[in-house]
Design an enzyme around this catalytic site. Structure first.
Site, PDB file in Angstrom:
ATOM      1  CD  GLU A 172      -2.845  -1.142  -0.102  1.00 39.40           C
ATOM      2  OE1 GLU A 172      -3.013  -0.073  -0.732  1.00 39.40           O
ATOM      3  OE2 GLU A 172      -3.311  -2.227  -0.477  1.00 39.40           O
ATOM      4  CG  HIS A 175      -0.987   1.197  -4.437  1.00 34.04           C
ATOM      5  ND1 HIS A 175      -0.789   0.937  -5.765  1.00 34.04           N
ATOM      6  CD2 HIS A 175      -1.607   0.091  -3.922  1.00 34.04           C
ATOM      7  CE1 HIS A 175      -1.260  -0.279  -6.051  1.00 34.04           C
ATOM      8  NE2 HIS A 175      -1.754  -0.809  -4.945  1.00 34.04           N
ATOM      9  CB  VAL A 213       7.861   0.371 -13.530  1.00 29.20           C
ATOM     10  CG1 VAL A 213       9.232  -0.089 -13.048  1.00 29.20           C
ATOM     11  CG2 VAL A 213       7.214   1.287 -12.493  1.00 29.20           C
TER      12      VAL A 213
HETATM   13 ZN   LIG Z   1      -2.654  -2.588  -4.673  1.00 27.70          ZN
END
Ligand SMILES: [Zn+2]
Length: 690
Positions: A217, A220, A246
């Site tokens: 997380e 993100h 990426v």
């Molecule tokens: Zn995720």
């Protein structure tokens, strides 16, 4: 031929079982993409900020080399949102979570050696370190953890961030921990560019201190997408057409079912299933390309990420190397094992003070025995019925803090509350809460988004749970006030009316009823029905909200066996939602009628209508009797004075009479009309205007 045919069918059916299983287990444990897209719908300026960051990231990537980077320190605050259950996680768990992050983001995780040779050379040390804040936004000493009791901990959505606001997102990474999440996800985050109030990570408490959920997380939060791109649907062929921006993460459809197939080739090349940003169960690494993208986000002003690690901010948050953290003052808090007890019973209090260690406690229990205590977790006896306030002062060498909880203890006089025969038709404005007498309050407990709610139609009130809008396994709890049985010997049953329809064949909501004769400390189950057993309509599946017709109610009975000797009881209705349809309860009875339920025709719902209402000169009272009955009508004013009365033995059918025939000289104001038919009654509020 026949054999071959059979074999084909067998393989086909195996295949369909597999497909079904794959769908059933389809993972949506990360809620980032869904929550983020919801936020964008409400605030399109997010996309402009993201475009700016994307442009910056490209420039940054072209000029920066990862080997030249310093370690960046990010101040972190955990907001533990809880309801005094296991979701009120310990500081040790949070320290463990920080430790895992600092291993994962420094390539120090013990399982990093498992990275397969094809990706070993691009496993990155992100050179980011997370530290719990030591100074809060007001400049106070903190241990980097806030603790807040809030029902937002259940089925949490972004509203939890308004109930428990984060600290300045340009100075701290905010991480909220909750009991459950509304979408069924384990956690979610937002990319940079999100509004300040929503910036940060929310995780179910279970994932704090184990696994790599926070690692993912925060990826993100630092602008990484899932390796297959910005979607929440791993496993789709079309994912080969989208990318995570990426360079060194191969195109992939992503991992489904948390599997770990190290040979997975989904878009023409070997997948990096071990990446923290994928959904596999064997994630051990970020890539160098992901490192560049994260560090670009940390060097951008979008969402103030470039301020987090500045020396001035580390000093402001007490996370710089040379900061000597003092001992903070404690923040006082406590909870109690039972908030409701019979007079003469004892309860145990538990210290829940936080922010620092506590050296001494000063409790105050007005009307308790003892009235004060210096123990950490004292036991207190209450002999005086009523609502009692408790306060706690927590001390250490740096200071003290006091919390007071008003009326937290309800000591029940078992002669108070309702007497039998008891009939609750839910028509009075005093249901579920009495405006004048708290001992008659029904209590609704919420452990999810929804719980029991009063449902009103033009001629009837009942109480219901909207199961299909609730998360699965959410319990809705309705607890009666004390019911005094001393005037009524040997009660055999509680009866009530039930209405329920299934939404689909798999609807499996359940209703349990418990009875307590110790004021709610212990409960015995006396009724359980689930799924098809609850159905009261003709069995038709109802895909929209089920609202029962008059003939779609059943009369139910709940045994009071083993409570024959009790002279007071409480009743608890618990409905567990499993995505079925609405469940309704009405007309709860204890007493003569309830005991005779199987020998006489049950009283059907009393229909009473006043028209017009409000009225000017006169109104008509309509009611319908399902059998020959003794009918009584009483009109009272708002403080209970009787204005008019009517009594008659009447026959089955519809009856009407003028209000002024009972109360000829009625003045303008608010009145109540009570219709009593045999032992059942219902009340309507009426208004006479000038
Ligand atoms: Zn995720």
């Amino acid at each position: 031929m026949k054999k071959l045919f059979l074999k084909k069918i067998f393989i086909l059916s195996l295949l369909s079982v597999f497909v079904f299983a794959a769908q059933a287990q389809k993972s949506n444990w990360c809620g980032t993409v869904n929550f983020d897209q919801e936020a964008i719908k409400k605030d399109s300026s997010i996309l402009e900020k993201r475009a700016k960051l994307e442009k910056f990231t490209k420039e940054y990537s072209s000029r920066k080399k990862n080997t030249e980077e310093d370690v960046l320190i990010i101040p972190v605050v955990f907001h533990v949102v809880h309801d005094y259950g296991e979701e009120n996680i310990s500081k040790e768990k949070i320290l463990l979570a920080i430790d895992i992050l600092n291993k994962d983001y420094r390539k120090l995780n013990t399982d990093v050696y498992q990275a397969i040779p094809e990706f070993k050379n691009i496993v990155a040390d992100i050179k980011v370190e997370f530290r719990l804040a030591k100074i809060d936004p007001e400049g106070n000493c903190t241990d980097g953890i806030t603790r807040t009791q809030s029902l937002e901990t259940y089925d949490a959505g972004n509203s939890v961030k308004y109930a428990v606001p984060g600290w300045d997102n340009t100075k701290y990474l905010n991480i909220w921990t909750v009991k459950s999440i509304e979408s069924g996800a384990a956690a979610w985050s937002h990319y940079p560019g999100i509004s300040a109030a929503l910036d940060g990570v929310v995780s179910i408490y279970r994932y704090i201190g184990s696994g790599h959920t926070l690692t993912h997380e925060i990826g993100h939060y630092l602008n990484l997408m899932h390796p297959w791109g910005n979607s929440n649907d791993p496993g789709l062929e079309s994912n080969c057409d989208i990318d995570d921006e990426v360079d060194d993460t191969p195109l992939t459809i992503g991992v489904v079912n948390s599997s770990c197939n190290l040979d997975q080739v989904s878009c023409g090349s070997l997948d990096n299933v071990q990446n923290y940003m994928d959904y596999s169960s064997c994630d051990v690494m970020f890539t160098e390309g992901q490192k560049t993208r994260m560090r670009a986000a940390l060097n951008s002003s979008v969402s103030g990420r470039n301020n987090l690690w500045k020396q001035s901010n580390l000093e402001a948050t007490g996370t710089n190397d040379s900061y000597a953290s003092p001992i903070c003052s404690p923040i006082a808090d406590f909870y109690v094992d039972n908030k409701s007890v019979c007079e003469g019973s004892s309860v145990q209090f538990f210290d829940n003070s936080y922010n620092s260690s506590v050296d001494a406690w000063a409790w105050s229990f007005p009307n308790g025995e003892p009235e004060t205590s210096n123990e950490q977790n004292p036991v207190v006896k209450y002999n005086t019925p009523g609502l009692h306030t408790v306060s706690l002062k927590a001390f250490n060498s740096s200071g003290n803090n006091t919390i007071s909880k008003n009326n937290i203890i309800n000591v029940i006089d078992t002669l108070m509350g309702y007497a039998t025969p008891y009939f609750e038709d839910m028509e009075s404005s005093d249901f579920p809460e009495s405006s004048t007498d708290y001992t008659k309050n029904w209590k609704i407990e919420k452990q999810g988004k929804l719980s029991w709610e009063l449902h009103s139609t033009s001629n009837n009130n009942s109480i219901r749970v909207v199961n299909y809008s609730n998360s699965s396994e959410t319990k809705s709890i309705l607890i009666s006030p004390n019911i005094n049985l001393t005037n009524f010997e040997n009660p055999k049953n509680i009866t009530f009316k039930l209405a329920y329809a299934k939404r689909s064949n798999s609807s499996d909501d359940d209703l349990k009823i418990y009875v307590s004769d110790d004021c709610g400390i212990t409960w015995k189950i006396r009724f359980l029905k689930r799924g098809s057993q609850l159905v009261t309509n003709d069995g038709t599946l109802v895909s929209s909200e089920f609202i029962p017709q008059d003939d779609e109610w059943s009369e139910e009975k709940c045994s009071l066996s083993s409570f024959e000797e009790s002279n007071h009881i409480m009743i608890k209705f618990v409905c567990t939602s499993r995505k079925g349809n609405c469940l309704y309860i009405d007309d709860i009875k204890i007493g003569e009628e309830a005991n005779r339920v199987n020998t006489v025709n049950p009283i059907k719902k009393i229909k009473l209508n006043i028209r017009p209402n409000p009225f000017k000169n006169d109104a008509v009272i309509d009611y319908y009797l399902t059998h020959n009955s003794k009918t009584q009508i009483i009109i009272t004013d708002i403080i209970g004075n009787v204005i008019g009365k009517f009594y008659k033995e009447e026959t089955t059918g519809k009856h009407s009479l003028n209000l002024t025939s009972i109360a000829p000289n009625i003045n303008s104001g608010i009145y109540f009309i009570k219709l009593r038919v045999n032992n059942a009654q219902t009340t309507r509020k009426i208004i006479k205007i000038k």
